[in-house]
Design an enzyme around this catalytic site. Structure first.
Site, PDB file in Angstrom:
ATOM      1  N   SER A  86       9.697  -6.924  -0.483  1.00 48.07           N
ATOM      2  CA  SER A  86      10.797  -7.422  -0.365  1.00 48.07           C
ATOM      3  C   SER A  86      11.526  -6.736   0.547  1.00 48.07           C
ATOM      4  O   SER A  86      12.415  -5.767   0.447  1.00 48.07           O
ATOM      5  CB  SER A  86      11.860  -7.143  -1.850  1.00 48.07           C
ATOM      6  OG  SER A  86      12.027  -5.957  -2.362  1.00 48.07           O
ATOM      7  N   GLY A 127       0.364  -1.354   0.244  1.00 46.92           N
ATOM      8  CA  GLY A 127      -0.247  -0.460  -0.396  1.00 46.92           C
ATOM      9  C   GLY A 127       0.663   1.523  -0.101  1.00 46.92           C
ATOM     10  O   GLY A 127       0.235   2.539   0.421  1.00 46.92           O
TER      11      GLY A 127
HETATM   12  N1  LIG Z   1       1.797 -11.969   4.532  1.00 50.54           N
HETATM   13  C1  LIG Z   1       1.622 -11.451   3.355  1.00 50.54           C
HETATM   14  N2  LIG Z   1       3.034  -9.917   3.232  1.00 50.54           N
HETATM   15  C2  LIG Z   1       2.851  -8.753   2.413  1.00 50.54           C
HETATM   16  N3  LIG Z   1       2.224  -9.158   1.833  1.00 50.54           N
HETATM   17  C3  LIG Z   1       0.914  -9.821   1.355  1.00 50.54           C
HETATM   18  C4  LIG Z   1       0.678 -10.479   2.367  1.00 50.54           C
HETATM   19  N4  LIG Z   1      -0.379 -11.917   1.781  1.00 50.54           N
HETATM   20  C5  LIG Z   1      -0.699 -11.027   1.057  1.00 50.54           C
HETATM   21  N5  LIG Z   1       0.432  -9.883   0.333  1.00 50.54           N
HETATM   22  C6  LIG Z   1      -0.004  -8.661  -0.617  1.00 50.54           C
HETATM   23  O1  LIG Z   1       0.854  -9.416  -1.993  1.00 50.54           O
HETATM   24  C7  LIG Z   1       1.491  -8.926  -1.988  1.00 50.54           C
HETATM   25  C8  LIG Z   1       3.412  -9.270  -1.640  1.00 50.54           C
HETATM   26  O2  LIG Z   1       4.363 -10.152  -1.969  1.00 50.54           O
HETATM   27  P1  LIG Z   1       5.327  -9.792  -2.943  1.00 50.54           P
HETATM   28  O3  LIG Z   1       5.828 -10.320  -3.628  1.00 50.54           O
HETATM   29  O4  LIG Z   1       5.391  -8.103  -2.845  1.00 50.54           O
HETATM   30  O5  LIG Z   1       5.785  -9.806  -1.018  1.00 50.54           O
HETATM   31  S1  LIG Z   1       7.769 -10.216  -1.086  1.00 50.54           S
HETATM   32  O6  LIG Z   1       8.548  -9.125  -1.659  1.00 50.54           O
HETATM   33  O7  LIG Z   1       7.737 -11.524  -1.363  1.00 50.54           O
HETATM   34  O8  LIG Z   1       7.559  -9.528   0.213  1.00 50.54           O
HETATM   35  C9  LIG Z   1       0.893  -6.923  -0.877  1.00 50.54           C
HETATM   36  O9  LIG Z   1       1.070  -6.193  -2.689  1.00 50.54           O
HETATM   37  P2  LIG Z   1       1.355  -4.701  -2.790  1.00 50.54           P
HETATM   38  O10 LIG Z   1       0.095  -4.770  -1.608  1.00 50.54           O
HETATM   39  O11 LIG Z   1       1.514  -4.910  -4.244  1.00 50.54           O
HETATM   40  O12 LIG Z   1       3.013  -4.352  -2.035  1.00 50.54           O
HETATM   41  C10 LIG Z   1       0.137  -7.633  -0.229  1.00 50.54           C
HETATM   42  O13 LIG Z   1      -0.967  -7.512  -1.293  1.00 50.54           O
HETATM   43  N1  LIG Z   2       1.531   9.808  -2.756  1.00 49.84           N
HETATM   44  C1  LIG Z   2       0.987   8.428  -3.406  1.00 49.84           C
HETATM   45  N2  LIG Z   2       2.142   7.820  -4.314  1.00 49.84           N
HETATM   46  C2  LIG Z   2       1.596   6.173  -4.605  1.00 49.84           C
HETATM   47  N3  LIG Z   2       0.205   6.595  -4.334  1.00 49.84           N
HETATM   48  C3  LIG Z   2      -0.421   6.935  -3.455  1.00 49.84           C
HETATM   49  C4  LIG Z   2       0.258   8.344  -3.312  1.00 49.84           C
HETATM   50  N4  LIG Z   2      -1.066   9.235  -2.218  1.00 49.84           N
HETATM   51  C5  LIG Z   2      -1.971   8.183  -1.782  1.00 49.84           C
HETATM   52  N5  LIG Z   2      -1.528   6.734  -2.929  1.00 49.84           N
HETATM   53  C6  LIG Z   2      -2.570   5.534  -3.314  1.00 49.84           C
HETATM   54  O1  LIG Z   2      -1.816   5.224  -2.267  1.00 49.84           O
HETATM   55  C7  LIG Z   2      -2.527   3.198  -3.164  1.00 49.84           C
HETATM   56  C8  LIG Z   2      -0.999   2.711  -3.523  1.00 49.84           C
HETATM   57  O2  LIG Z   2      -1.672   1.362  -3.529  1.00 49.84           O
HETATM   58  P1  LIG Z   2       0.033   0.341  -4.047  1.00 49.84           P
HETATM   59  O3  LIG Z   2       0.386   1.146  -5.614  1.00 49.84           O
HETATM   60  O4  LIG Z   2      -0.838  -0.491  -5.326  1.00 49.84           O
HETATM   61  O5  LIG Z   2       1.036   0.154  -3.491  1.00 49.84           O
HETATM   62  P2  LIG Z   2       2.194  -1.116  -3.339  1.00 49.84           P
HETATM   63  O6  LIG Z   2       1.873  -1.832  -5.079  1.00 49.84           O
HETATM   64  O7  LIG Z   2       2.757  -0.843  -2.398  1.00 49.84           O
HETATM   65  O8  LIG Z   2       0.773  -2.080  -2.783  1.00 49.84           O
HETATM   66  C9  LIG Z   2      -3.112   3.574  -4.375  1.00 49.84           C
HETATM   67  O9  LIG Z   2      -4.166   3.600  -3.686  1.00 49.84           O
HETATM   68  C10 LIG Z   2      -2.794   5.223  -4.279  1.00 49.84           C
HETATM   69  O10 LIG Z   2      -3.761   5.684  -5.468  1.00 49.84           O
END
Ligand SMILES: Nc1ncnc2c1ncn2[C@@H]1O[C@H](COP(=O)(O)OS(=O)(=O)O)[C@@H](OP(=O)(O)O)[C@H]1O
Ligand SMILES: Nc1ncnc2c1ncn2[C@@H]1O[C@H](COP(=O)(O)OP(=O)(O)O)[C@@H](O)[C@H]1O
Length: 192
Positions: free
Chosen positions: A96, A25
């Site tokens: 990561s 996020g």
């Molecule tokens: N336990 C747990 N911890 C962290 N994240 C979780 C977990 N379970 C599901 N997710 C969702 O899977 C995305 C992370 O996957 P990644 O491959 O980026 O993780 S890692 O690099 O292997 O740590 C991550 O997506 P992003 O929100 O895009 O970062 C999460 O939405």
């Molecule tokens: N400055 C910003 N830069 C990036 N995302 C932002 C920012 N402000 C608010 N957001 C919101 O935060 C959320 C980030 O989600 P996402 O890009 O999927 O994050 P991640 O891939 O790290 O999980 C989105 O809903 C995006 O619109």
């Protein structure tokens, strides 16, 4: 930009690996997808690799223990290396969370002589819990997801990233522009 410049850019000898790390996020995917769009408009070949894609394909079935994350990220590093050595700009968007794992992926990429840019996509835990774009923090805080980064699993911030993008204080466009400039200057240094 003229047509000549576009075709030159399409023929990069070597790409670059841009590794975005940060809490779920924090904004990794948002930044990577906007940057990819900008670079593609200029004729660059770009791939975005992210957790959602990888965990459905090359890392299907991978979990979130330290060992599983490291094995999964090693695979990604090799894919990124192969793409970048063929002139592709590779944007990797992965939580990561471990310094050791990020140092390993950097080693795999740099061994091939490819530039590796570690980008810390920074937002506080309070902010990502407030955003909660996938509703996973809510579940993790209720105890429904194990090993969730930031809640029941650690996140180790980078010590010397090439760039920090603070997504809490700066708008998306500013962060994307900053990263765009870094990528372009890295490519220019490579292709003089
Ligand atoms: N336990 C747990 N911890 C962290 N994240 C979780 C977990 N379970 C599901 N997710 C969702 O899977 C995305 C992370 O996957 P990644 O491959 O980026 O993780 S890692 O690099 O292997 O740590 C991550 O997506 P992003 O929100 O895009 O970062 C999460 O939405
Ligand atoms: N400055 C910003 N830069 C990036 N995302 C932002 C920012 N402000 C608010 N957001 C919101 O935060 C959320 C980030 O989600 P996402 O890009 O999927 O994050 P991640 O891939 O790290 O999980 C989105 O809903 C995006 O619109």
């Amino acid at each position: 930009m003229g047509a000549g410049a576009v075709s030159y850019h399409r023929c990069l000898d070597r790409g670059v690996v841009v590794w975005l790390t940060g809490l779920p996020g924090s904004g990794k995917t948002t930044i990577a997808s906007r940057l990819a769009e900008m670079l593609r408009m200029e004729g660059f070949r770009v791939e975005v690799l992210d957790g959602d894609w990888a965990r459905r394909t090359v890392s299907e079935g991978a979990g979130f223990t330290r060992e599983e994350r490291i094995r999964h990220l090693r695979r990604i590093a090799w894919i990124a290396r192969l793409l970048a050595r063929n002139g592709v700009i590779v944007l990797c968007s992965f939580v990561s969370p471990y310094r050791e794992a990020r140092s390993m992926v950097r080693g795999i990429v740099e061994e091939e002589g490819i530039p590796f840019l570690e980008i810390y996509v920074k937002a506080s835990l309070e902010e990502v819990i407030r955003r909660d774009p996938k509703g996973l923090y809510r579940k993790a805080l209720k105890g429904e997801i194990k090993n969730f980064t930031g809640v029941t699993d650690p996140y180790e911030p980078p010590e010397k990233p090439e760039l920090v993008l603070d997504t809490e204080s700066n708008p998306v466009e500013d962060n994307v522009a900053k990263l765009y400039r870094l990528v372009k200057s890295t490519l220019e240094t490579q292709h003089v």
